[in-house]
Design a protein around this motif. Structure first.
Motif, PDB file in Angstrom:
ATOM      1  N   LEU A   1      24.332 -19.738  29.533  1.00 25.98           N
ATOM      2  CA  LEU A   1      24.472 -18.330  29.144  1.00 25.98           C
ATOM      3  C   LEU A   1      24.985 -18.194  27.716  1.00 25.98           C
ATOM      4  O   LEU A   1      24.619 -17.251  27.007  1.00 25.98           O
ATOM      5  CB  LEU A   1      25.404 -17.610  30.116  1.00 25.98           C
ATOM      6  CG  LEU A   1      24.850 -17.426  31.522  1.00 25.98           C
ATOM      7  CD1 LEU A   1      25.899 -16.780  32.422  1.00 25.98           C
ATOM      8  CD2 LEU A   1      23.591 -16.609  31.511  1.00 25.98           C
ATOM      9  N   ASN A   2      25.813 -19.127  27.301  1.00 25.70           N
ATOM     10  CA  ASN A   2      26.313 -19.108  25.930  1.00 25.70           C
ATOM     11  C   ASN A   2      25.163 -19.305  24.947  1.00 25.70           C
ATOM     12  O   ASN A   2      25.107 -18.672  23.887  1.00 25.70           O
ATOM     13  CB  ASN A   2      27.375 -20.190  25.748  1.00 25.70           C
ATOM     14  CG  ASN A   2      28.099 -20.075  24.436  1.00 25.70           C
ATOM     15  OD1 ASN A   2      28.028 -19.056  23.762  1.00 25.70           O
ATOM     16  ND2 ASN A   2      28.780 -21.132  24.062  1.00 25.70           N
ATOM     17  N   GLY A   3      24.238 -20.175  25.282  1.00 22.36           N
ATOM     18  CA  GLY A   3      23.070 -20.383  24.432  1.00 22.36           C
ATOM     19  C   GLY A   3      22.204 -19.148  24.345  1.00 22.36           C
ATOM     20  O   GLY A   3      21.730 -18.772  23.270  1.00 22.36           O
ATOM     21  N   LYS A   4      21.991 -18.493  25.500  1.00 24.89           N
ATOM     22  CA  LYS A   4      21.189 -17.263  25.503  1.00 24.89           C
ATOM     23  C   LYS A   4      21.846 -16.172  24.657  1.00 24.89           C
ATOM     24  O   LYS A   4      21.175 -15.458  23.899  1.00 24.89           O
ATOM     25  CB  LYS A   4      21.021 -16.743  26.928  1.00 24.89           C
ATOM     26  CG  LYS A   4      19.987 -17.438  27.733  1.00 24.89           C
ATOM     27  CD  LYS A   4      19.937 -16.759  29.095  1.00 24.89           C
ATOM     28  CE  LYS A   4      18.765 -17.162  29.907  1.00 24.89           C
ATOM     29  NZ  LYS A   4      18.738 -16.464  31.198  1.00 24.89           N
ATOM     30  N   SER A   5      23.149 -16.029  24.807  1.00 27.30           N
ATOM     31  CA  SER A   5      23.831 -14.984  24.042  1.00 27.30           C
ATOM     32  C   SER A   5      23.840 -15.303  22.556  1.00 27.30           C
ATOM     33  O   SER A   5      23.753 -14.391  21.719  1.00 27.30           O
ATOM     34  CB  SER A   5      25.254 -14.783  24.564  1.00 27.30           C
ATOM     35  OG  SER A   5      26.036 -15.939  24.343  1.00 27.30           O
ATOM     36  N   SER A   6      23.910 -16.576  22.210  1.00 30.11           N
ATOM     37  CA  SER A   6      23.861 -16.961  20.801  1.00 30.11           C
ATOM     38  C   SER A   6      22.495 -16.650  20.196  1.00 30.11           C
ATOM     39  O   SER A   6      22.402 -16.201  19.047  1.00 30.11           O
ATOM     40  CB  SER A   6      24.175 -18.447  20.661  1.00 30.11           C
ATOM     41  OG  SER A   6      24.179 -18.831  19.321  1.00 30.11           O
TER      42      SER A   6
ATOM     43  N   SER B   1      22.036 -19.232  13.723  1.00 29.99           N
ATOM     44  CA  SER B   1      22.675 -18.994  15.017  1.00 29.99           C
ATOM     45  C   SER B   1      21.656 -18.973  16.157  1.00 29.99           C
ATOM     46  O   SER B   1      21.900 -19.534  17.226  1.00 29.99           O
ATOM     47  CB  SER B   1      23.448 -17.673  14.990  1.00 29.99           C
ATOM     48  OG  SER B   1      24.022 -17.397  16.241  1.00 29.99           O
TER      49      SER B   1
ATOM     50  N   GLY C   1      21.571 -21.716  19.121  1.00 32.01           N
ATOM     51  CA  GLY C   1      21.637 -21.198  20.489  1.00 32.01           C
ATOM     52  C   GLY C   1      20.457 -21.640  21.323  1.00 32.01           C
ATOM     53  O   GLY C   1      20.603 -21.981  22.500  1.00 32.01           O
TER      54      GLY C   1
ATOM     55  N   ALA D   1      20.984 -25.239  22.300  1.00 31.53           N
ATOM     56  CA  ALA D   1      21.982 -25.334  23.367  1.00 31.53           C
ATOM     57  C   ALA D   1      21.374 -24.912  24.700  1.00 31.53           C
ATOM     58  O   ALA D   1      21.618 -25.549  25.740  1.00 31.53           O
ATOM     59  CB  ALA D   1      23.200 -24.471  23.036  1.00 31.53           C
ATOM     60  N   TYR D   2      20.587 -23.864  24.692  1.00 26.41           N
ATOM     61  CA  TYR D   2      19.929 -23.399  25.913  1.00 26.41           C
ATOM     62  C   TYR D   2      19.001 -24.470  26.469  1.00 26.41           C
ATOM     63  O   TYR D   2      19.026 -24.773  27.662  1.00 26.41           O
ATOM     64  CB  TYR D   2      19.157 -22.112  25.615  1.00 26.41           C
ATOM     65  CG  TYR D   2      18.299 -21.644  26.759  1.00 26.41           C
ATOM     66  CD1 TYR D   2      18.865 -21.043  27.871  1.00 26.41           C
ATOM     67  CD2 TYR D   2      16.917 -21.816  26.725  1.00 26.41           C
ATOM     68  CE1 TYR D   2      18.079 -20.616  28.928  1.00 26.41           C
ATOM     69  CE2 TYR D   2      16.126 -21.395  27.773  1.00 26.41           C
ATOM     70  CZ  TYR D   2      16.713 -20.798  28.870  1.00 26.41           C
ATOM     71  OH  TYR D   2      15.935 -20.387  29.930  1.00 26.41           O
TER      72      TYR D   2
ATOM     73  N   HIS E   1      20.783 -27.320  28.256  1.00 19.14           N
ATOM     74  CA  HIS E   1      21.377 -27.054  29.561  1.00 19.14           C
ATOM     75  C   HIS E   1      20.367 -26.753  30.662  1.00 19.14           C
ATOM     76  O   HIS E   1      20.712 -26.817  31.835  1.00 19.14           O
ATOM     77  CB  HIS E   1      22.375 -25.898  29.460  1.00 19.14           C
ATOM     78  CG  HIS E   1      23.594 -26.260  28.680  1.00 19.14           C
ATOM     79  ND1 HIS E   1      24.548 -27.120  29.154  1.00 19.14           N
ATOM     80  CD2 HIS E   1      23.997 -25.884  27.451  1.00 19.14           C
ATOM     81  CE1 HIS E   1      25.495 -27.264  28.240  1.00 19.14           C
ATOM     82  NE2 HIS E   1      25.180 -26.526  27.194  1.00 19.14           N
TER      83      HIS E   1
END
Length: 69
Positions: free
Chosen positions: A2-7, A44, A48, A51-52, A55
């Motif tokens: 979720l952090n990747g999606k938000s980034s 960014s 992101g 990162a997505y 994961h």
């Protein structure tokens, strides 16, 4: 994940905001600030996305394990 999606979402927002500023104002300062926003937003969003994608396999594996039990 979720952090990747938000980034990615925040990066795209900043990138598109920078592009939008290019169409609204015609000053040198605006071009400089818009360039910074475009670069920061693109970077960014790219980080992101990486990162997505890192994961996703773990989330799929966890979902498969949860469905078995």
């Amino acid at each position: 994940m979720l952090n990747g999606k938000s980034s990615v979402a925040l990066g795209l927002f900043v990138l598109l905001f920078g592009i939008n500023q290019l169409f609204l104002y015609d000053t040198t300062l605006t071009y400089i600030i818009a360039a910074v926003f475009i670069l920061m937003g693109g970077f960014s969003a790219w980080i992101g996305y990486k990162a997505y994608r890192h994961h996703v396999p773990y989330v799929i594996k966890e979902a498969e394990e949860m469905s078995k039990s």
